[in-house]
Structure formats: C-alpha cells, structure tokens
Write an enzyme that holds these catalytic residues in place. Structure first.
Site, short mmCIF file in Angstrom:
data_model
loop_
_atom_site.label_atom_id
_atom_site.label_comp_id
_atom_site.label_asym_id
_atom_site.label_seq_id
_atom_site.Cartn_x
_atom_site.Cartn_y
_atom_site.Cartn_z
N ASP A 30 -0.58 -4.38 3.56
CA ASP A 30 0.81 -3.97 3.71
C ASP A 30 1.33 -4.50 5.05
OD1 ASP A 30 2.52 -1.52 2.12
OD2 ASP A 30 3.26 -2.07 4.11
N HIS B 266 11.46 -4.61 -19.14
CA HIS B 266 11.28 -3.32 -18.48
C HIS B 266 12.62 -2.89 -17.88
CE1 HIS B 266 9.23 -0.05 -16.62
NE2 HIS B 266 9.37 -0.50 -15.39
N ALA C 249 0.84 -1.22 0.00
CA ALA C 249 0.00 0.00 0.00
C ALA C 249 0.86 1.25 0.00
CB ALA C 249 -0.95 -0.02 1.20
N GLY C 250 2.03 1.14 -0.62
CA GLY C 250 2.93 2.29 -0.72
C GLY C 250 2.48 3.24 -1.82
N ARG D 18 4.85 6.90 -21.45
CA ARG D 18 5.92 7.91 -21.36
C ARG D 18 6.28 8.40 -22.76
NH1 ARG D 18 9.03 4.72 -16.57
NH2 ARG D 18 8.09 5.93 -14.88
N ARG E 17 13.39 1.74 -6.48
CA ARG E 17 14.79 2.12 -6.73
C ARG E 17 15.18 3.41 -6.01
NH1 ARG E 17 16.22 2.57 -12.88
NH2 ARG E 17 14.05 3.14 -13.23
N ASN F 154 9.44 -4.52 -9.19
CA ASN F 154 10.65 -4.69 -10.01
C ASN F 154 11.65 -5.64 -9.37
OD1 ASN F 154 10.45 -3.09 -12.39
ND2 ASN F 154 10.49 -1.25 -11.11
N1 LIG Z 1 6.59 -2.16 -13.25
C1 LIG Z 1 6.59 -0.84 -13.18
O1 LIG Z 1 6.33 -0.17 -14.17
C2 LIG Z 1 6.87 -0.14 -11.88
C3 LIG Z 1 6.64 1.24 -11.75
C4 LIG Z 1 6.82 1.83 -10.50
C5 LIG Z 1 7.26 1.07 -9.42
N2 LIG Z 1 7.52 -0.26 -9.61
C6 LIG Z 1 7.98 -1.10 -8.52
O2 LIG Z 1 6.90 -1.33 -7.62
C7 LIG Z 1 7.42 -1.58 -6.31
C8 LIG Z 1 6.71 -0.65 -5.31
O3 LIG Z 1 7.02 0.70 -5.57
P1 LIG Z 1 6.41 1.85 -4.64
O4 LIG Z 1 6.83 3.13 -5.25
O5 LIG Z 1 4.97 1.60 -4.39
O6 LIG Z 1 7.23 1.59 -3.30
P2 LIG Z 1 6.79 1.98 -1.81
O7 LIG Z 1 8.00 1.81 -0.96
O8 LIG Z 1 6.09 3.28 -1.79
O9 LIG Z 1 5.72 0.84 -1.45
C9 LIG Z 1 6.04 -0.48 -1.30
C10 LIG Z 1 5.23 -1.03 -0.15
O10 LIG Z 1 5.45 -2.43 -0.04
C11 LIG Z 1 5.30 -2.72 1.34
N3 LIG Z 1 5.80 -4.05 1.64
C12 LIG Z 1 7.08 -4.45 1.82
N4 LIG Z 1 7.10 -5.76 2.10
C13 LIG Z 1 5.83 -6.20 2.09
C14 LIG Z 1 5.21 -7.46 2.29
N5 LIG Z 1 5.95 -8.54 2.58
N6 LIG Z 1 3.88 -7.55 2.20
C15 LIG Z 1 3.14 -6.45 1.93
N7 LIG Z 1 3.66 -5.23 1.71
C16 LIG Z 1 4.99 -5.11 1.80
C17 LIG Z 1 6.05 -1.59 2.03
O11 LIG Z 1 5.71 -1.50 3.40
C18 LIG Z 1 5.60 -0.40 1.21
O12 LIG Z 1 4.48 0.24 1.77
C19 LIG Z 1 8.92 -1.34 -6.43
O13 LIG Z 1 9.58 -2.58 -6.60
C20 LIG Z 1 9.06 -0.49 -7.67
O14 LIG Z 1 10.33 -0.62 -8.26
C21 LIG Z 1 7.32 -0.86 -10.81
#
Ligand SMILES: NC(=O)c1ccc[n+]([C@@H]2O[C@H](COP(=O)([O-])OP(=O)(O)OC[C@H]3O[C@@H](n4cnc5c(N)ncnc54)[C@H](O)[C@@H]3O)[C@@H](O)[C@H]2O)c1
Length: 311
Positions: free
Chosen positions: A32, A174, A9-10, A150, A81, A119
């Site tokens: 989360d 990606h 839920a980030g 994009r 990242r 990712n």
């Molecule tokens: N595929 C894409 O196009 C794309 C685009 C943006 C981000 N991402 C990826 O998505 C992921 C999340 O990015 P974000 O910006 O939301 O990060 P974020 O840090 O804001 O959110 C990630 C959340 O995951 C939670 N988390 C960690 N371990 C967990 C678990 N075991 N169970 C449940 N929740 C857990 C964290 O507490 C956090 O709230 C990253 O790996 C990022 O690289 C991918």
C-alpha cells in the site's frame, strides 16, 4: 508455498489476506502507499497464525520489490464509492492507480495471474490486460461471485433453505445493469422462476442489482469488503489448487456471447493457468436484451478509459 501479493491493503485488500490466511494457501504480501499500514496489518495477521494454527508468512511493504515471484497478484488499490457515487465515477482516479500497480508488479512477477477488484471493475480489468500485455487467461476480474453471492443470500433469507442448496448466476457488467439469470438460478435444481412467486423474485433481483449501493449507504464511508474479499479468495484458491471451478467472473471477450475486445461477467472455468475457458449459456430473448444493455454500459466505460489512457 505459493505466494500471493495484494496491492491495496485497505478494507478489501486486508480482508482478502484474512480469508486467504485461513485457507493456508500461500504466503502473503500486502502493498500500500500508506506508510506503515501494510506492515502493521501484515504483522498483526502474522501474529494470528499461531492462534489459528496456520503456517503462513505475511508481510507488508510500500514498494513492489516484496512482491517478487508471486503466483497471483490481486489488485484492490484505489478509491471506493461514497454514497451517491456510481462505480464509473471512480474511473479516472483508479485508472492511474491500477495502471501503475499492474505494470510495476509484472516487473517482479512475470508469470503471475492477475485478479482485479478495483472499480469500475470490468474496465479496470481491461486496463490491467492492456497495460501488462498479458494473455487473457491471466487477467480476471472479480464481480460475479460477489453479485451471485448476494443473490444467493437474499434467496436464502426469503426461503430459509441452506445457502449450499442455492445456486445463482449473476452475469454481465458489475454495475446497475448486471444480469441476474433467474431461469438458470436454482434451489436444489428447481429454477427460481418455478420456486418463487414472480413478485418475490423480482424484488430479489432488484435488491441484488443495488446490493453494493445498499451497503455503501449503510456504511456512509467505504463500500462492502467481507463478501468481495471472500470472492477474491475463492478465485485464488480455485487457481492455485487447479480446481477447474466454474464461477461467474469478468473475462476478456473474444467473440463469446457476440462480444469482442471488452471485459464482461460470464461463467468461466478457473484453474492453474487462470481463466481456462468461458462457458456459453444459451440465452433466451429477454436474457439477450439484458446482456446487450449491460454490455453497452460496460463498452461506454471502456471508451471513456481509452480517452484517458494510452495503451
Ligand atoms: N469488484 C468488486 O466486487 C468490488 C467490491 C468491493 C470494492 N471494490 C473496489 O475495490 C477498491 C478498494 O476498495 P476498499 O474498500 O478496499 O478501499 P480502501 O480505501 O479501504 O482501500 C484502498 C487502498 O488502496 C490504497 N492505495 C491507493 N493508491 C494506491 C497505490 N498507488 N498503490 C497501492 N495502494 C494504493 C489506499 O491507500 C487504500 O489503503 C475500490 O475501487 C472499490 O470500489 C470492488
């Protein structure tokens, strides 16, 4: 009402919930590990529903029981990242998180379709499919809609033409080796190769390839979330509404484009059963070279995963 659960839920998870709630598509559950956070964001979003006039139930939880009977599970849990990091640098930390999220949610929603965002994307989608044992139709990775979005945005900035007239197709893994297909990308049917001077188009392609990094460098902490989560919402809508929408997504390859046993960004048709079909473009020689280079990079990360995790 359909039900969608979002694990993580980030930034991307909560923003996906936001876009989805606006579409009044399904009841939503945010999960989360951080105590209180998914509950707080869920309640806040729920309280917005009367204001925007949408009848959607939204809740948050720290365990998976609340995800019971979901139609779609979206996995965004994991580390994003930091400046200077590649998506592959996230592999070992995120493999553990995604592996658990996939297997635990499946126990409560055996019929769900999975959309993976974490990712390194192609490899996390591969992990989800291998860990759950689901057929390939039911595990799809989000990357291509974002990367294409994009490129569409950059073309619109350059030309002043409506984003609605601009179609771009960014395929492949990606990562920095993604494959923006400039010949197939077009403005109202005119190939970008004809529409734009070569150096302008080259600059747009380069900016697209580094699009994620550009935002990471600006934000300093965290990565892009508005556009990635809008892409997830589009995928969920196409599935639940059985739209047969063709969009670039990461799909499990079983011989298409000469690739096997790997996830890779290709045009797919999305409908109620998930990934209904992979569309195969005829690639010219230059495009084939870019495809092969990108596939080799994805394969390398898949191999690194296989050294870390037993399926
Ligand atoms: N595929 C894409 O196009 C794309 C685009 C943006 C981000 N991402 C990826 O998505 C992921 C999340 O990015 P974000 O910006 O939301 O990060 P974020 O840090 O804001 O959110 C990630 C959340 O995951 C939670 N988390 C960690 N371990 C967990 C678990 N075991 N169970 C449940 N929740 C857990 C964290 O507490 C956090 O709230 C990253 O790996 C990022 O690289 C991918």
């Amino acid at each position: 009402m359909n039900k969608i659960s979002i694990v993580g839920a980030g930034m991307t998870g909560a923003t996906t919930a936001h876009w989805l709630a606006e579409r009044e598509l399904a009841d939503l559950v945010l999960v989360d590990v951080v105590e209180g956070m998914p509950q707080g964001k869920g309640l806040d979003l729920l309280e917005a529903m009367p204001i925007i006039g949408k009848d959607v139930k939204i809740s948050g939880a720290n365990d998976y029981t609340a995800t019971k009977d979901s139609d779609i599970i979206i996995i965004t849990a994991g580390l994003p990242r930091k400046p200077g990091m590649s998506r592959d640098d996230l592999l070992s930390a995120n493999a553990a998180i995604v592996g658990t999220a996939a297997t635990e949610t499946l126990k409560h929603s055996p019929d769900a379709i999975y959309i993976v965002l974490t990712n390194p994307l192609d490899t996390m989608a591969y992990l989800t499919m291998k860990k759950t044992g689901l057929p390939r139709e039911r595990v799809i990775g989000q990357a291509g809609i974002l990367d294409s979005g994009r490129m569409r945005a950059f073309v619109a900035l350059e030309t002043g033409v409506s984003v609605e007239n601009i179609d771009c197709y960014v395929l492949g893994g990606h990562g920095d080796e993604m494959v923006p297909l400039t010949r197939h990308s077009n403005i109202a049917g005119i190939s970008l190769k004809e529409y734009l001077p070569a150096d302008t188009l080259e600059a747009i392609v380069a900016r697209t390839r580094k699009g994620g990094g550009e935002i990471v460098n600006l934000l300093k902490t965290g990565s892009a979330f508005y556009a990635p989560s809008a892409a997830c919402a589009q995928m969920a809508e196409a599935i639940l509404k059985n739209k047969h929408l063709i969009v670039p997504c990461a799909a499990y390859m079983n011989g298409e484009y000469g690739l096997k046993d790997m996830f890779f960004g290709v045009p797919v048709m999305l409908g109620r059963t998930g990934m209904e079909k992979i569309i195969e473009y005829k690639l010219d020689e230059d495009e084939k070279i870019m495809f092969d280079k990108s596939a080799a990079a994805v394969k390398e990360t898949h191999e690194a995963l296989k050294n870390l995790v037993k399926f």
